[in-house]
Design a protein around this motif. Structure first.
Motif: not given
Length: 270
Positions: A72-82, A134-137
């Motif tokens: 879901n979006l939350g999972q992808f967003f969290g991983m993109m922040n790494i 954060v916006a990019v993530a």
């Protein structure tokens, strides 16, 4: 008020306007933002965020091909922040130490002798970068989630992202970036600041794992790995968790940054 320069017997007198306003602070911030990416190291570090993000998306799709409902979006967003959480502090370190390692500090402080304004501009530029990260993530997370929606049938591609998760991501990005900024101001050396940024928190984490008493007591307030942990979820942190995060920020960000500012203000530029 003007001062005529008669140092040269041949050249005409040059009037210096002492009442002319200084360089606008917004212009200093724009210059510092440009410094983040106009060097070879800064450019490739920034570009690597996109490359790592693409690898993460592919890895998530492959890992969850048999259970797409976990995506879901939350999972992808969290991983993109790494990747941004790893690279942004290094960019902040380069932003501070670059003036000294590349010997541009003399030029910078000649154009703007008030060094505190340069430090302030660098700090504002770093915070703007944290917001942009954060916006990019989020944008990369949306792209990754869209790819998942195309690759799998329902229920993949669910657009679930809590406000708490979004705010927590910004808190962690800002914390890590300011941590690197503080070490850079204190050490004023790129390799030393990078080593300190990665080594000291890692050493505290090792101590926490080896000494249970430290982990259960003092480590809850000084170990940044432990104080950051509650903000890695999509839930709101409690008051106690915020207090522990702020205490660790005072120890590992405010103190190095304060001492670093004093050093920059008093250091001789060569």
């Amino acid at each position: 008020m003007t001062i005529a320069d008669f140092s040269s017997p041949i050249a005409s007198p040059v009037a210096v306007d002492l009442d002319r306003p200084g360089i606008p602070f917004t212009r200093l911030v724009r210059v510092e933002l440009r410094k983040l990416v106009d060097t070879r190291a800064g450019f490739w570090l920034t570009a690597s965020i996109g490359v790592i993000a693409a690898i993460v998306v592919v890895a998530m799709l492959v890992a969850n091909r048999n259970s797409p409902e976990n995506l879901n979006l939350g999972q992808f967003f969290g991983m993109m922040n790494i990747p941004t959480a790893i690279i942004l502090p290094i960019l902040a370190i380069l932003l501070v130490t670059g003036e000294w390692s590349q010997r541009t500090a003399l030029t910078t402080f000649t154009l703007e002798p008030r060094r505190e304004r340069i430090i302030g501009a660098k700090l504002v530029a770093a915070l703007i970068t944290a917001v942009a990260a954060v916006a990019v993530a989020l944008a990369l997370g949306v792209i990754g989630n869209g790819v998942a929606g195309l690759a799998f049938a329902d229920p993949a591609g669910a657009w679930e992202l809590t406000l708490a998760g979004f705010v927590n991501s910004f808190v962690l990005q800002a914390f890590g970036l300011l941590l690197g900024f503080g070490f850079a101001a204190l050490i004023l050396n790129t390799p030393g600041a990078i080593v300190a940024y990665f080594a000291l928190p890692t050493a505290l984490s090792v101590v926490s794992e080896l000494v249970p008493w430290f982990k259960d007591n003092l480590g809850q307030w000084v170990d940044t790995t432990l104080t950051n942990m509650p903000f890695q979820s999509g839930d709101w942190a409690t008051g106690g968790e915020w207090a522990r995060l702020l205490v660790s920020a005072v120890i590992w960000i405010a103190l190095p940054l304060g001492l670093g500012v004093l050093r920059v203000l008093r250091s001789e530029v060569k």
